[in-house]
Scaffold this motif. Structure first.
Motif, PDB file in Angstrom:
ATOM      1  N   SER A  29       0.846  -1.191   0.000  1.00 14.94           N
ATOM      2  CA  SER A  29       0.000   0.000   0.000  1.00 14.94           C
ATOM      3  C   SER A  29       0.888   1.250   0.000  1.00 14.94           C
ATOM      4  N   PRO A  30       0.309   2.426  -0.274  1.00 10.95           N
ATOM      5  CA  PRO A  30       1.094   3.657  -0.163  1.00 10.95           C
ATOM      6  C   PRO A  30       1.720   3.812   1.229  1.00 10.95           C
ATOM      7  N   ARG A  31       0.995   3.396   2.241  1.00 12.18           N
ATOM      8  CA  ARG A  31       1.524   3.472   3.612  1.00 12.18           C
ATOM      9  C   ARG A  31       2.744   2.558   3.768  1.00 12.18           C
ATOM     10  N   ASP A  32       2.659   1.348   3.198  1.00 12.92           N
ATOM     11  CA  ASP A  32       3.804   0.423   3.230  1.00 12.92           C
ATOM     12  C   ASP A  32       5.010   1.034   2.531  1.00 12.92           C
ATOM     13  N   ASN A  33       4.752   1.672   1.389  1.00 16.04           N
ATOM     14  CA  ASN A  33       5.839   2.290   0.629  1.00 16.04           C
ATOM     15  C   ASN A  33       6.498   3.428   1.404  1.00 16.04           C
ATOM     16  N   THR A  34       5.673   4.236   2.043  1.00 13.78           N
ATOM     17  CA  THR A  34       6.213   5.340   2.846  1.00 13.78           C
ATOM     18  C   THR A  34       7.049   4.803   3.997  1.00 13.78           C
ATOM     19  N   HIS A  35       6.553   3.776   4.661  1.00 14.39           N
ATOM     20  CA  HIS A  35       7.299   3.178   5.772  1.00 14.39           C
ATOM     21  C   HIS A  35       8.630   2.615   5.275  1.00 14.39           C
ATOM     22  N   ASP A  36       8.619   1.936   4.150  1.00 13.48           N
ATOM     23  CA  ASP A  36       9.843   1.381   3.575  1.00 13.48           C
ATOM     24  C   ASP A  36      10.830   2.501   3.242  1.00 13.48           C
ATOM     25  N   ARG A  37      10.331   3.569   2.608  1.00 13.30           N
ATOM     26  CA  ARG A  37      11.187   4.706   2.261  1.00 13.30           C
ATOM     27  C   ARG A  37      11.827   5.317   3.500  1.00 13.30           C
ATOM     28  N   ASP A  38      11.017   5.560   4.528  1.00 14.83           N
ATOM     29  CA  ASP A  38      11.534   6.186   5.742  1.00 14.83           C
ATOM     30  C   ASP A  38      12.492   5.279   6.495  1.00 14.83           C
ATOM     31  N   THR A  39      12.169   3.998   6.555  1.00 10.96           N
ATOM     32  CA  THR A  39      13.013   3.039   7.262  1.00 10.96           C
ATOM     33  C   THR A  39      14.376   2.908   6.597  1.00 10.96           C
ATOM     34  N   ARG A  40      14.371   2.922   5.302  1.00 16.28           N
ATOM     35  CA  ARG A  40      15.626   2.748   4.553  1.00 16.28           C
ATOM     36  C   ARG A  40      16.265   4.074   4.169  1.00 16.28           C
ATOM     37  N   GLU A  41      15.660   5.174   4.631  1.00 18.31           N
ATOM     38  CA  GLU A  41      16.151   6.518   4.337  1.00 18.31           C
ATOM     39  C   GLU A  41      16.296   6.736   2.836  1.00 18.31           C
ATOM     40  N   ARG A  42      15.252   6.396   2.107  1.00 18.75           N
ATOM     41  CA  ARG A  42      15.243   6.541   0.653  1.00 18.75           C
ATOM     42  C   ARG A  42      14.414   7.753   0.264  1.00 18.75           C
TER      43      ARG A  42
END
Length: 75
Positions: A10-23
């Motif tokens: 989901s968009p929320r999953d993508n945001t979490h992944d981006r923030d977690t990996r500092e992307r």
């Protein structure tokens, strides 16, 4: 793009992944640099103008960083 690196979410999953990996693809600074800017400013030994000169950016950029108006995701 490597299809093996793609994961459905989901968009929320993508945001979490981006923030977690500092992307943050549009970010001019790394999370480490943002922490350094905030830390140096917090010592009281540097003015925002001085940090702007050190990091070669506009003083307004430093102001936004130290006030958490930009790079809010960096703690």
């Amino acid at each position: 793009i490597n299809p093996e690196h793609l994961v459905s979410g989901s968009p929320r999953d993508n945001t979490h992944d981006r923030d977690t990996r500092e992307r943050h693809t549009l970010a001019a600074f790394t999370a480490k640099e943002i922490r350094m800017i905030r830390s140096l400013y917090a010592t009281g030994q540097y003015l925002q103008k001085e940090l702007a000169e050190i990091f070669n950016v506009n003083p307004r950029t430093i102001q936004q960083i130290v006030r958490y108006k930009s790079y809010r995701w960096v703690q």
